[in-house]
Design an enzyme around this catalytic site. Structure first.
Site, PDB file in Angstrom:
ATOM      1  CE  LYS B 111      -8.751  -4.501  -5.188  1.00  0.00           C
ATOM      2  NZ  LYS B 111      -8.412  -3.653  -4.030  1.00  0.00           N
ATOM      3  N   GLY B 172      -2.994  -2.560   3.329  1.00  0.00           N
ATOM      4  CA  GLY B 172      -3.144  -2.035   4.679  1.00  0.00           C
ATOM      5  C   GLY B 172      -1.844  -1.796   5.420  1.00  0.00           C
ATOM      6  CB  ALA B 198      -2.573  -2.511  -1.992  1.00  0.00           C
ATOM      7  N   GLY B 199      -1.105  -0.155  -0.313  1.00  0.00           N
ATOM      8  CA  GLY B 199       0.193   0.182   0.254  1.00  0.00           C
ATOM      9  C   GLY B 199       0.440   1.660   0.467  1.00  0.00           C
ATOM     10  CG  ASN B 220     -10.149   1.116   2.057  1.00  0.00           C
ATOM     11  OD1 ASN B 220     -10.491   1.865   2.959  1.00  0.00           O
ATOM     12  ND2 ASN B 220     -10.811   0.018   1.822  1.00  0.00           N
ATOM     13  CB  SER B 221      -5.522   1.215   4.828  1.00  0.00           C
ATOM     14  OG  SER B 221      -6.023  -0.060   4.519  1.00  0.00           O
TER      15      SER B 221
END
Lengths: 64, 269
Positions: B111, B172, B198-199, B220-221
């Site tokens: 990545k 995040g 992301a997001g 992830n987050s």
């Protein structure tokens, strides 16, 4: 000889494997650069440090 | 044109996600950062059913050995590693990080993420392009994290990337699919998988991304910071599956005016 290992001064005259052992790093999960260049694990046994070498000992951590 | 190609694929039953020739059954990719501890992370990975997780490369810390991350990840037999290049400030550093990641993981996946500004963590399009081009030529399976820019996405396809990963919102932030319209443009023209990275905050956003035509989601987050990471991992897996199933089934066309579901004539006459 004096090496810089992950930014800290470190006296070491042996092999990469011996250095990792001193640090407590598992060679299976460790990558090494010397003066910015990747040293492949297949070349570890034959690698000789030089005085003043800057060594980075790297591993995986959590990341997104 | 693109949507026709996609529909054709699903009609012949090609439902697997293919990245650089490698097939995946799960369309959810997990990041491994921000988990409270390794056990929680491993449980979330298992609950998600993912087959691909990202990891970051950092200096070995002798006071806090990270074998506890590598060893348990190595035990997950159906999960491949995708090292990221986080921390790289430019293409040169990203290429070096990718080479280290490949040496350490034995995995061809990378990545590419280059975000020099810690305030917004927006990807550097120019450096990302340069790094992705070089790494793809070097045989990596390259998945670049990019701004939701259809022109950049197409150029990354042209230099051999295996997928593009436009951001839904800042890393995040939990801002959701704020770039939805741009991602639709990327999907429309792309011949490689499009992965929202992301997001995302809620599984419904993952479902929406898949309904729009995304091929996978990287989360992830939203999972790591949930009260129950394993529960949220399961919920995201369902969200991704639901959205993908809906897209394959084909959403009904929108209408500006009401279209009655019940007959309006011959009422009690």
């Amino acid at each position: 000889m004096n090496l810089t290992v992950n930014g800290e001064s470190h006296e070491h005259a042996g092999t990469i494997a011996a250095l990792l052992s001193e640090l407590g790093a598992n060679p299976e999960y460790t990558a090494i650069t010397v003066n910015g260049d990747l040293v492949f694990s297949k070349d570890w046994n034959n690698f000789k440090f030089s005085d003043g070498d800057s060594v980075e000992v790297l591993t995986f951590v959590g990341g997104g | 044109m693109k949507s026709e190609v996609r529909n054709q694929k699903s009609e012949v039953g090609t439902q697997k996600l293919i990245l650089g020739g490698v097939e995946f059954t799960s369309r959810l990719i997990l990041g491994t950062g921000k988990f409270s501890d390794t056990q929680t992370m491993i449980q979330a990975i298992e609950a998600s059913g993912t087959e691909l997780v990202t990891v970051a490369l950092r200096r070995f810390n002798r006071d806090k050995p990270d074998d506890d991350l590598c060893a348990p990840l190595a035990k997950l037999k159906n999960v491949k590693l995708m090292p990221n290049t986080s921390g790289a400030m430019n293409a040169k550093e990203a290429v070096r990080a990718a080479q280290l990641g490949r040496e350490l993981s034995g995995s061809p996946f990378v990545k590419v993420e280059i975000h020099p500004n810690p305030h917004h963590l927006m990807p550097d399009a120019i450096e990302t392009y340069l790094a992705a081009k070089e790494l793809a030529a070097d045989g990596f399976i390259v998945l670049p994290y990019i701004p939701a820019d259809p022109v950049l996405a197409k150029k990354l396809e042209d230099v051999g990337c295996a997928a593009v990963m436009p951001l839904g919102a800042a890393i995040g932030s939990g801002g959701g699919l704020s770039t939805a319209e741009m991602i639709k443009l990327i999907i429309r023209d792309s011949n490689i998988p499009v992965i929202v990275d992301a997001g995302l905050r809620a599984p419904s956003e993952a479902a929406r991304a898949m309904e729009m035509g995304c091929d996978a989601c990287l989360v992830n987050s939203a999972i790591a910071a949930a009260n129950d990471p394993s529960g949220m991992a399961r919920a995201f897996a369902l969200g991704v599956k639901t959205g993908f199933a809906a897209r394959q089934a084909g959403l009904m066309p929108k209408s500006e005016v009401a279209v009655a579901s019940s007959p309006l004539t011959s009422f009690l006459s």
